[in-house]
Scaffold this motif. Sequence first.
Motif, mmCIF file in Angstrom:
data_model
loop_
_atom_site.group_PDB
_atom_site.id
_atom_site.type_symbol
_atom_site.label_atom_id
_atom_site.label_comp_id
_atom_site.label_asym_id
_atom_site.label_seq_id
_atom_site.Cartn_x
_atom_site.Cartn_y
_atom_site.Cartn_z
ATOM 1 N N ASN A 596 0.799 -1.354 0.053
ATOM 2 C CA ASN A 596 0.089 -0.109 0.004
ATOM 3 C C ASN A 596 0.735 1.372 0.017
ATOM 4 O O ASN A 596 0.397 2.131 0.308
ATOM 5 N N LYS A 597 2.215 1.043 -0.261
ATOM 6 C CA LYS A 597 3.131 2.235 -0.390
ATOM 7 C C LYS A 597 2.676 3.162 -1.660
ATOM 8 O O LYS A 597 3.126 2.172 -2.654
ATOM 9 N N GLN A 598 2.816 4.266 -1.733
ATOM 10 C CA GLN A 598 2.670 5.216 -2.927
ATOM 11 C C GLN A 598 4.084 5.398 -3.445
ATOM 12 O O GLN A 598 4.841 5.746 -2.595
ATOM 13 N N VAL A 599 4.454 4.813 -4.771
ATOM 14 C CA VAL A 599 5.907 5.317 -5.096
ATOM 15 C C VAL A 599 5.874 6.046 -6.460
ATOM 16 O O VAL A 599 4.782 5.921 -7.078
ATOM 17 N N CYS A 600 7.176 6.505 -7.029
ATOM 18 C CA CYS A 600 7.271 6.799 -8.451
ATOM 19 C C CYS A 600 7.971 5.846 -9.330
ATOM 20 O O CYS A 600 8.841 5.430 -8.816
ATOM 21 N N LEU A 601 7.481 5.843 -10.386
ATOM 22 C CA LEU A 601 8.303 4.855 -11.195
ATOM 23 C C LEU A 601 8.052 5.186 -12.808
ATOM 24 O O LEU A 601 7.037 5.970 -13.135
ATOM 25 N N ILE A 602 9.051 4.831 -13.445
ATOM 26 C CA ILE A 602 9.151 5.059 -14.740
ATOM 27 C C ILE A 602 8.400 3.749 -15.486
ATOM 28 O O ILE A 602 8.879 2.751 -15.385
ATOM 29 N N ILE A 603 7.549 4.072 -16.453
ATOM 30 C CA ILE A 603 6.645 2.959 -16.822
ATOM 31 C C ILE A 603 6.958 2.494 -18.175
ATOM 32 O O ILE A 603 6.153 1.649 -18.891
ATOM 33 N N ASN A 604 7.673 3.633 -18.918
ATOM 34 C CA ASN A 604 8.136 3.357 -20.256
ATOM 35 C C ASN A 604 9.217 2.723 -20.742
ATOM 36 O O ASN A 604 9.641 2.946 -21.831
ATOM 37 N N LEU A 605 9.852 2.029 -19.825
ATOM 38 C CA LEU A 605 11.202 1.512 -20.173
ATOM 39 C C LEU A 605 10.927 0.127 -20.837
ATOM 40 O O LEU A 605 9.907 -0.571 -20.621
ATOM 41 N N LYS A 606 12.037 -0.383 -21.664
ATOM 42 C CA LYS A 606 11.722 -1.592 -22.280
ATOM 43 C C LYS A 606 11.830 -2.809 -21.155
ATOM 44 O O LYS A 606 12.424 -2.637 -20.294
ATOM 45 N N ALA A 607 11.002 -3.703 -21.200
ATOM 46 C CA ALA A 607 10.981 -4.759 -20.474
ATOM 47 C C ALA A 607 12.340 -5.533 -20.111
ATOM 48 O O ALA A 607 12.955 -5.595 -21.185
ATOM 49 N N ALA A 608 12.603 -5.960 -18.967
ATOM 50 C CA ALA A 608 13.918 -6.535 -18.918
ATOM 51 C C ALA A 608 13.684 -8.121 -18.196
ATOM 52 O O ALA A 608 12.573 -8.271 -17.531
ATOM 53 N N LYS A 609 14.463 -8.960 -18.271
ATOM 54 C CA LYS A 609 14.343 -10.145 -17.674
ATOM 55 C C LYS A 609 15.538 -10.053 -16.688
ATOM 56 O O LYS A 609 16.568 -10.278 -16.849
ATOM 57 N N LEU A 610 15.087 -10.349 -15.304
ATOM 58 C CA LEU A 610 16.064 -10.643 -14.299
ATOM 59 C C LEU A 610 15.721 -11.930 -13.472
ATOM 60 O O LEU A 610 14.518 -11.958 -13.054
ATOM 61 N N MET A 611 16.744 -12.740 -13.121
ATOM 62 C CA MET A 611 16.380 -13.896 -12.550
ATOM 63 C C MET A 611 15.173 -14.708 -13.029
ATOM 64 O O MET A 611 14.475 -15.269 -12.172
ATOM 65 N N GLY A 612 14.992 -14.579 -14.295
ATOM 66 C CA GLY A 612 13.978 -15.467 -14.972
ATOM 67 C C GLY A 612 12.626 -14.922 -14.875
ATOM 68 O O GLY A 612 11.651 -15.171 -15.276
ATOM 69 N N GLU A 613 12.393 -13.450 -14.447
ATOM 70 C CA GLU A 613 11.279 -12.736 -13.954
ATOM 71 C C GLU A 613 11.349 -11.440 -14.727
ATOM 72 O O GLU A 613 12.315 -10.848 -15.302
ATOM 73 N N ILE A 614 9.997 -11.077 -15.639
ATOM 74 C CA ILE A 614 9.980 -9.916 -16.434
ATOM 75 C C ILE A 614 9.768 -8.674 -15.568
ATOM 76 O O ILE A 614 9.073 -8.582 -14.475
ATOM 77 N N SER A 615 10.731 -7.640 -15.539
ATOM 78 C CA SER A 615 10.235 -6.338 -14.952
ATOM 79 C C SER A 615 9.870 -5.303 -16.032
ATOM 80 O O SER A 615 10.464 -5.142 -17.009
ATOM 81 N N GLU A 616 8.807 -4.683 -15.662
ATOM 82 C CA GLU A 616 8.218 -3.797 -16.825
ATOM 83 C C GLU A 616 8.169 -2.267 -16.237
ATOM 84 O O GLU A 616 6.973 -1.607 -16.432
ATOM 85 N N GLY A 617 9.171 -1.807 -15.773
ATOM 86 C CA GLY A 617 9.466 -0.527 -15.167
ATOM 87 C C GLY A 617 10.339 -0.257 -14.251
ATOM 88 O O GLY A 617 11.348 -1.131 -13.959
ATOM 89 N N MET A 618 10.665 0.850 -13.825
ATOM 90 C CA MET A 618 11.448 1.031 -12.877
ATOM 91 C C MET A 618 11.116 1.889 -11.421
ATOM 92 O O MET A 618 10.584 3.055 -11.794
ATOM 93 N N ILE A 619 11.161 1.525 -10.232
ATOM 94 C CA ILE A 619 10.871 2.383 -9.269
ATOM 95 C C ILE A 619 12.029 3.396 -9.039
ATOM 96 O O ILE A 619 13.132 2.966 -9.053
#
Length: 644
Positions: A596-619
């Motif tokens: 429930n914490k509100q954060v600021c994030l970039i949402i239009n970065l190209k998706a990246a795969k880390l440790m087999g998981e997809i990340s769709e942005g940056m906090i």
Amino acid sequence: MCQKILITSPIYYVNDIPHIGHAYTTILCDMLKKFHQLQGNDVKFLTGTDEHGQKIEQSAKKNNQNPQSYADIISMRFKKIWDSFALDYDIFVRTTDTKHCLSVQKAFEIMYAKGDIYKGSYEGHYCISCETFFTQTQLSANNTCPDCGKPTQIVQEESYFFALSKYQDKLLEWYKSHSDFILPQFRQNEVIKFISEGLNDLSITRTSFEWGVPLPERFTHSSDKKHIVYVWLDALLSYISGLGYAQDNESDMAYWDYALHFVGKDILRFHAVYWLAFLMSLELPLPKHIYAHGWWTKDGAKMSKSIGNVINPKEVVDAYGIESLRYFLLREMPFGQDGDFSQKAFIERINAELGNDVGNLLNRLIGMSEKYFALKVDSTQVEKYFVSELNELRHIIAQAVEKMSSMQPHRYIEELWKAFSLGNSVITQYEPWNLMKSAQTDKAMALLGLIANILAQSSLLLYPIMPQSASKIAHALDFEINAQNYEKLIKQGQLLDTFKLNKIPPLFPRIESPLLAESPTNTKENAQNKNTSEKIGLVDIKDFGKLDIRVGTIIECTPVPKSEKLLKLMVDIGESQPRQILSGIAQYYTPQSLINKQVCLIINLKAAKLMGEISEGMILASKDTNGLSLLSVDNPRINGSPIS
């Protein structure tokens, strides 16, 4: 089951030639029509021109023409450009058509008989450009229009009013029970806020000018002859007049039971408030969804005739082709947000994403198949050798379809491109040339079969975005783009039968330099900005403008297995589905502390795969000797609110 569906663009005001925003909206409609047709639905696409109002009357006089002749010329420009773009509309409405005027008059009579229309008088600040009255509290500085910024004038006149206030509670109840009626959802919150602040009855006739639909005959006694129907009531009714509403033949009204509207964010209020109230008064079904998109800028700056940076879509198509324009517009703009038209970004997407990712994959398949198997492709052993890759493909396809269903075409394309990436990666991983050298011909054939099926399924999903290119890929693979093959290959997950590839010319030739001349003013300004930036280490505002930064709420948080640093966050940013973000903050936050914490994030970065998981942005976070702290807002914001 075949569903009758109506998809509409706004009907465009005939005060100027079509611009890039018009093209974007109309291409969106064409895209969604093709997507639904692949599902086997019966779809009609309605567009047209809005030709009444004081602005048209004044523009006609400036051009020494009568309003009808002026409207005829501009309306034809819209029709011709959509035809040249091969946009598959079924109904082209003109508000000056006799049938449309009869529908408007009939609707006026029905609402009047119901007690929803009454006569009164009005005095207020009127914006000719927006055809809208504003209260003193709504005005911007110097009594200018809050929407377009132009000066308003005080107008006092007799008017018929629509009892909009009567429908305030009904509208709020509707939105309460239809949480995804407007997409993206943060736009719906804006509409609810507007309604909650109180609705005033709406002036729906004008007497200060003559160019519009006259009132029905029963109202044309001497005191009412001067009244014409307000342009927004007139224009909105085009969505049903084009289907034959209140005319001799209403056979197409069956499509109104499942209507989908595309609108720009600047006209959302008219569609989401006034239009719904009109439909409630007429006791007609409400649309299923309203999709509200953002605006286009040029190289980070607002488009303006005075600056000379307005994009003419016809010039772009003449230079680059309609397929490339469709792809760029649908890919570049996150739906619901603003997008920036940059020729540099346009060329980069054509060369990298279309040329390298798609065109090169097809060329490699044709080349290897011709070299090793005389262009024959056999899929019978694909499932023997490549089960995990097929499962990954099916997951990608399912994810893409879900993104389109929730009206996220840019995310739909992102998911689809994962399939093309899969096709290119399996070539690198399995090296078919080495399989042939080691006499593993069955596996080599199965690999080419896998690539062919990746391209086949991808071309079916590419069709709504780039119909001509998708059809060329399908021709190379010896099948057709249609609902039957969509059912077979996408829904049922079947593979292509044994076939022979057809050789075709390269789909996306590389573009080495810009094909459109830049505005001299812009070129000089950009050069000056570049020199200044290089001297003092600054970035241009257009570079910052490329970042889409939003406020979001973390609704789920879990550790990433086998990683000491990564947490997997599910962040609500006002879309139909939360974003999955991987962030290296596990040393500073526990998962539970982030819920429930509100954060600021970039949402239009190209998706990246880390440790087999997809990340769709940056906090976004700040780190110093005291540790790391996530960036947030000092007061709660609506999820998806932009940061600028």
